[in-house]
Design an enzyme around this catalytic site. Structure first.
Site, mmCIF file in Angstrom:
data_model
loop_
_atom_site.group_PDB
_atom_site.id
_atom_site.type_symbol
_atom_site.label_atom_id
_atom_site.label_comp_id
_atom_site.label_asym_id
_atom_site.label_seq_id
_atom_site.Cartn_x
_atom_site.Cartn_y
_atom_site.Cartn_z
ATOM 1 N N PHE A 117 5.275 -7.906 31.134
ATOM 2 C CA PHE A 117 5.545 -6.618 30.486
ATOM 3 C C PHE A 117 6.793 -6.633 29.622
ATOM 4 O O PHE A 117 7.576 -5.677 29.586
ATOM 5 C CB PHE A 117 5.597 -5.485 31.529
ATOM 6 C CG PHE A 117 4.211 -4.991 31.830
ATOM 7 C CD1 PHE A 117 3.316 -5.789 32.507
ATOM 8 C CD2 PHE A 117 3.786 -3.750 31.385
ATOM 9 C CE1 PHE A 117 2.020 -5.373 32.744
ATOM 10 C CE2 PHE A 117 2.490 -3.321 31.616
ATOM 11 C CZ PHE A 117 1.611 -4.135 32.298
ATOM 12 N N CYS A 143 -2.871 6.176 31.521
ATOM 13 C CA CYS A 143 -1.981 6.216 32.693
ATOM 14 C C CYS A 143 -0.506 6.356 32.348
ATOM 15 O O CYS A 143 0.124 7.344 32.720
ATOM 16 C CB CYS A 143 -2.193 4.962 33.535
ATOM 17 S SG CYS A 143 -3.908 4.729 33.978
HETATM 18 C C1 UGA Z 1 -1.477 0.673 34.072
HETATM 19 C C2 UGA Z 1 -0.779 -0.175 35.149
HETATM 20 O O1 UGA Z 1 -0.499 -1.488 34.647
HETATM 21 C C3 UGA Z 1 -1.635 -0.284 36.407
HETATM 22 O O2 UGA Z 1 -0.930 -0.979 37.423
HETATM 23 C C4 UGA Z 1 -1.967 1.132 36.893
HETATM 24 O O3 UGA Z 1 -2.808 1.099 38.015
HETATM 25 C C5 UGA Z 1 -2.666 1.899 35.779
HETATM 26 O O4 UGA Z 1 -1.812 1.953 34.618
HETATM 27 C C6 UGA Z 1 -2.955 3.296 36.295
HETATM 28 O O5 UGA Z 1 -2.011 4.006 36.600
HETATM 29 O O6 UGA Z 1 -4.128 3.621 36.489
HETATM 30 P P1 UGA Z 1 -3.369 0.228 32.227
HETATM 31 O O7 UGA Z 1 -3.097 1.604 31.721
HETATM 32 O O8 UGA Z 1 -4.775 -0.205 32.411
HETATM 33 O O9 UGA Z 1 -2.652 -0.022 33.658
HETATM 34 O O10 UGA Z 1 -2.719 -0.748 31.153
HETATM 35 P P2 UGA Z 1 -1.588 -1.864 31.094
HETATM 36 O O11 UGA Z 1 -2.202 -3.208 31.080
HETATM 37 O O12 UGA Z 1 -0.543 -1.635 32.101
HETATM 38 O O13 UGA Z 1 -0.999 -1.561 29.623
HETATM 39 C C7 UGA Z 1 -0.458 -0.291 29.297
HETATM 40 C C8 UGA Z 1 0.012 -0.262 27.876
HETATM 41 O O14 UGA Z 1 1.192 -1.027 27.719
HETATM 42 C C9 UGA Z 1 -0.982 -0.817 26.868
HETATM 43 O O15 UGA Z 1 -1.007 0.031 25.742
HETATM 44 C C10 UGA Z 1 -0.421 -2.175 26.505
HETATM 45 O O16 UGA Z 1 -0.779 -2.598 25.220
HETATM 46 C C11 UGA Z 1 1.065 -1.905 26.601
HETATM 47 N N1 UGA Z 1 1.892 -3.113 26.886
HETATM 48 C C12 UGA Z 1 1.741 -3.792 28.049
HETATM 49 C C13 UGA Z 1 2.857 -3.503 25.972
HETATM 50 O O17 UGA Z 1 3.033 -2.880 24.897
HETATM 51 N N2 UGA Z 1 3.644 -4.586 26.260
HETATM 52 C C14 UGA Z 1 3.511 -5.280 27.417
HETATM 53 O O18 UGA Z 1 4.278 -6.268 27.620
HETATM 54 C C15 UGA Z 1 2.533 -4.883 28.331
#
Ligand code: UGA
Length: 440
Positions: A251, A262
């Site tokens: 992250f 979320c």
């Molecule tokens: C997130 C959490 O990671 C889960 O643990 C949690 O269960 C879930 O929300 C929830 O509450 O239901 P999710 O929304 O599926 O999961 O997506 P992520 O993979 O966490 O990414 C979230 C956002 O952050 C995306 O837009 C992604 O592109 C962005 N991101 C992620 C970044 O910009 N940089 C990063 O290094 C990682």
């Protein structure tokens, strides 16, 4: 083997129910939406989630997974009622509790045997007590033997099944340790740490986890903006930081920021809870503000590269909020498109999975069949979602077909040196001068 009813067939409910069935339990996934259940009964998945369709089919065929719109039937033999309904943002950023309330009311109405109510939905701290109150009040002088356990989910869209089967931890909160231990049994075969806490602590762990992950992303984005100005490369900064075991690598990908169903909703709800209880969530406010600005920055940087955006053709690659999902809720890409259109740009876009969903929300948008059509005649190309499909494109073909060879890589997916070698004006997020001495 246990008998489980899961209320709500969104991605959390459906994945949870299907995975519990796969672990050998008898599961009924129930939803009040007859369309959704009708589709599931016909083997059609209401969401795109890798591996889900196959797992549903296998478990339906094995007789362990059932779908229903009928509360009484679904709950008839259930030892556990999992609540996995939505808690969308209300007007002030608070979590909207109407679906939780109605799921709890239906449990109180239709169950006449001892039951453990397990809350998987992300809910304001204190909701577990509210659930108990609703059931007790509703039953009046016909009390129900029940316990409430909070079991927050940590599944990511796009890898939800892998996450379910390989959890970092299971969190269970309850005033009744025996009930928490019974829920723990359901997860024993997954061999992971199981943390048993009180109800409110479990509910807070969920919010704090999502808010912390969002904070990491906003932090690296703030650093990335400084890298743009100072000529450092944020990708290597993140790498160098991540080798420190106290920090870690996950992250820390800079770019357009976080979206989805979320993080935005949960950070807002946590900040709202803080204000409501008299504390000032200044870090959370900054985390949200930085995230909003990442989207605005795209437009600012394109304006800087193109003069003004009026009548300019801008191609956008990626619409979903992240790769491997068709979910466009609070997608940074859609916000960027909106901001570009506001400046008079003509936007053209493509996404491997999210075009149907986008067309439903943005009626006028021009959607094309592949990345090459997006680039054809465009003044600039914006990479908004890091789909694998976009990693290896024929960039010479893309450059030749564009009106102006400008690319803004909103996810640092491409190699700046290679892009500049091909002849693009490459604008990354915080890749600074280290790529070729050409900071943007
Ligand atoms: C997130 C959490 O990671 C889960 O643990 C949690 O269960 C879930 O929300 C929830 O509450 O239901 P999710 O929304 O599926 O999961 O997506 P992520 O993979 O966490 O990414 C979230 C956002 O952050 C995306 O837009 C992604 O592109 C962005 N991101 C992620 C970044 O910009 N940089 C990063 O290094 C990682």
């Amino acid at each position: 083997m246990s008998n489980i009813c899961v209320i709500g067939t969104g991605y959390v409910g459906l994945v949870t129910g299907t995975c519990f069935a796969d672990l050998g339990n008898q599961v009924t996934c129930m939803d009040i939406d007859p369309d959704r259940i009708g589709k599931l009964l016909n083997g059609i998945m209401p969401i795109y989630e890798p591996g889900l369709e196959q797992l549903v089919t296998q478990n339906v065929q094995a007789g362990r997974l059932h779908f229903s719109t009928d509360h009484a039937q679904s709950l008839a033999n259930a030892e556990f009622a999992f609540i996995a309904v939505g808690t969308p943002s209300g007007e002030e950023g608070e979590a909207d509790m109407q679906y939780i309330r109605s799921a709890v009311e239906s449990i109180a109405e239709h169950v006449d045997h001892p039951i453990i109510v397990v809350n998987k939905s992300t809910v304001p701290v204190g909701t577990g007590d509210l659930v108990a109150e609703i059931i007790t009040r509703r039953r009046g002088n016909k009390p129900l033997e029940f316990s409430v356990v909070s079991n927050p989910e940590f599944l990511r869209e796009g890898s939800a099944i892998i996450d379910f089967m390989n959890p970092d931890r299971i969190v269970l909160g309850s005033v009744n340790k025996e009930a928490a231990n019974k829920v723990a049994q359901l997860y024993l075969s997954l061999r992971c740490p199981i943390l048993v806490t009180d109800l409110r602590t479990a509910e807070m762990i969920k919010y704090a986890s999502n808010a912390f992950l969002a904070t990491r992303i906003s932090f690296i984005n703030e650093i990335s903006n400084m890298c743009d100005e100072l000529g450092a490369d944020v990708r290597e900064v993140a790498l160098g930081m991540g080798y420190d075991k106290r920090i870690g690598h996950a992250f820390l990908d800079a770019g357009l920021g976080w979206g989805g169903s979320c993080f935005p909703k949960d950070v807002k709800a946590l900040a709202h809870m803080a204000v409501l209880h008299g504390t000032h969530p200044q870090l959370l406010q900054a985390v949200m503000e930085i995230n909003r600005n990442q989207r605005r920055r795209v437009v600012m940087r394109l304006r800087r590269a193109l003069g003004n955006l009026n009548e300019k053709v801008i191609g956008v690659l990626g619409l979903s909020f992240k790769p491997n999902t068709d979910d466009i809720r609070d997608s940074p890409s859609l916000e960027v498109i909106h901001l570009l259109e506001n400046e008079g740009a003509n936007v053209r876009a493509y996404d491997p999975q999210a075009m149907e969903a986008t067309a439903r929300v943005i009626k006028h948008i021009t959607l094309v069949k592949n990345p090459y059509e997006v680039a054809d005649g465009a003044d600039a190309l914006v990479l908004a979602t890091a789909w694998n499909e976009f990693k290896q494109l024929d960039f010479n073909r893309i450059k030749a077909s564009m009106k102006q060879a400008i690319i803004l890589d909103g996810r640092n997916l491409w190699d700046p040196a290679q892009m500049r070698h091909i002849g693009f004006q490459y604008i990354g997020c915080g890749v600074g001068a280290s790529s070729n001495g050409n900071p943007q």
